[in-house]
Design an enzyme around this catalytic site. Structure first.
Site, mmCIF file in Angstrom:
data_model
loop_
_atom_site.group_PDB
_atom_site.id
_atom_site.type_symbol
_atom_site.label_atom_id
_atom_site.label_comp_id
_atom_site.label_asym_id
_atom_site.label_seq_id
_atom_site.Cartn_x
_atom_site.Cartn_y
_atom_site.Cartn_z
ATOM 1 N N ASP A 5 0.823 -1.216 0.000
ATOM 2 C CA ASP A 5 0.000 0.000 0.000
ATOM 3 C C ASP A 5 0.860 1.269 0.000
ATOM 4 O OD1 ASP A 5 -2.344 1.422 -0.024
ATOM 5 O OD2 ASP A 5 -2.715 1.244 2.125
ATOM 6 N N HIS A 8 2.615 3.304 -8.881
ATOM 7 C CA HIS A 8 2.321 1.903 -9.214
ATOM 8 C C HIS A 8 3.474 1.293 -10.009
ATOM 9 C CE1 HIS A 8 -1.589 2.382 -7.545
ATOM 10 N NE2 HIS A 8 -2.094 3.100 -8.514
ATOM 11 N N LEU A 56 9.257 -21.579 -5.170
ATOM 12 C CA LEU A 56 8.493 -20.542 -4.461
ATOM 13 C C LEU A 56 7.100 -20.530 -5.077
ATOM 14 C CD1 LEU A 56 8.122 -17.869 -2.751
ATOM 15 C CD2 LEU A 56 9.018 -16.643 -4.716
#
Ligand code: IPE
Ligand code: IPE
Ligand code: MG
Length: 240
Positions: free
Chosen positions: A17, A34, A128
């Site tokens: 965030d 972003h 992963l």
């Protein structure tokens, strides 16, 4: 900062965030935040891989984020498409399994296809598990599971008394994944914002004032170190 390699979380979840606020501070449009956020995500994915943490879930777009201005949503789509195109090679090289949690069908067809292509191309890997939460909402996830279970009851495939936590979990997007051990949220907000609300019942939370575009590997290590100092009790009595 010395991390104990035997006490690493098995699943880290991150609410990435503060992109918009970071951009505003620089006098830039939100989308620059972003853009920079994607680069940070790549670094953190890499670090997680290096550390050998088995699962990383990143909250990239919430069910509620559809309410944002159309231009911002479209710009986020472009970033996602570029990420998928440019990272597939790296995901394969590192043997990373890419998965989506959330309502993929909410996205335009071309994005859905790209997501499914990358999921398929990496499904055999397990160094992963990289879980991308896209059009994800915890309440929507729980409701969807409930509806699917109700259908099974209606068809007499399951009796109401048989419904337990184990069965319920099988209908969540996160089926087959462990609950997050550590949840990190950047940008100083101290709320869950509808992220993994069922799964985070006993998760350790770590909040930092740092906005996502300025989150570094060092900040990540700080969060992991803080996690390693916690005593997890799961409701039981803990004896020193
Ligand atoms: C997080 O940053 C990224 C997404 C929700 C897509 P924000 O865009 O929420 O940034 P702030 O919180 O407005 O600063
Ligand atoms: C949560 O952040 C969603 C993502 C990081 C993708 P938001 O910025 O949407 O959450 P609120 O609105 O501050 O609760
Ligand atoms: Mg935000």
């Amino acid at each position: 900062m010395i991390l104990d390699p035997f006490k690493l979380p098995k699943h880290v979840a991150i609410i990435m965030d503060g992109n918009g606020r970071w951009a505003k501070k620089q006098g830039l449009p939100r989308i620059f935040g972003h853009q920079r956020g994607v680069e940070v995500a790549k670094k953190i994915i890499n670090k997680t891989w290096e550390l050998g943490i088995p699962v990383l879930t990143l909250f990239a777009f919430s069910k509620e984020n559809w309410e944002r201005p159309k231009e911002e949503v479209t710009a986020l789509f472009e970033l996602l498409k570029n990420y998928l195109d440019s990272e597939l090679k790296n995901l394969k090289e590192k043997e990373i399994n890419f998965r989506v949690i959330g309502d993929k069908e909410d996205f335009p067809k071309d994005i859905q296809e790209k997501l499914e292509f990358v999921e398929k191309a990496t499904e055999k890997y397990n160094r992963l598990i990289l879980c991308m939460a896209l059009s994800y909402g915890g309440r929507a996830e729980i409701l969807k599971a409930t509806k699917q279970i109700a259908e099974k009851v209606k068809k007499n495939e399951i009796e109401p008394f048989e419904i337990n936590e184990e069965i319920f979990r099988k209908f969540l997007y996160t089926k087959n994944l462990p609950d997050p051990d550590l949840l990190i949220r950047t940008s100083g907000e101290m709320r869950i914002s509808n992220f993994l609300i069922f799964q985070s019942a006993y998760t350790e939370f770590y909040f930092t004032e740092v906005c996502w575009p300025e989150f570094t590997e060092e900040e990540y290590l700080k969060a992991l170190l803080s996690y390693q100092k916690r005593i997890r009790k799961f409701g039981k009595v803990y004896e020193f």
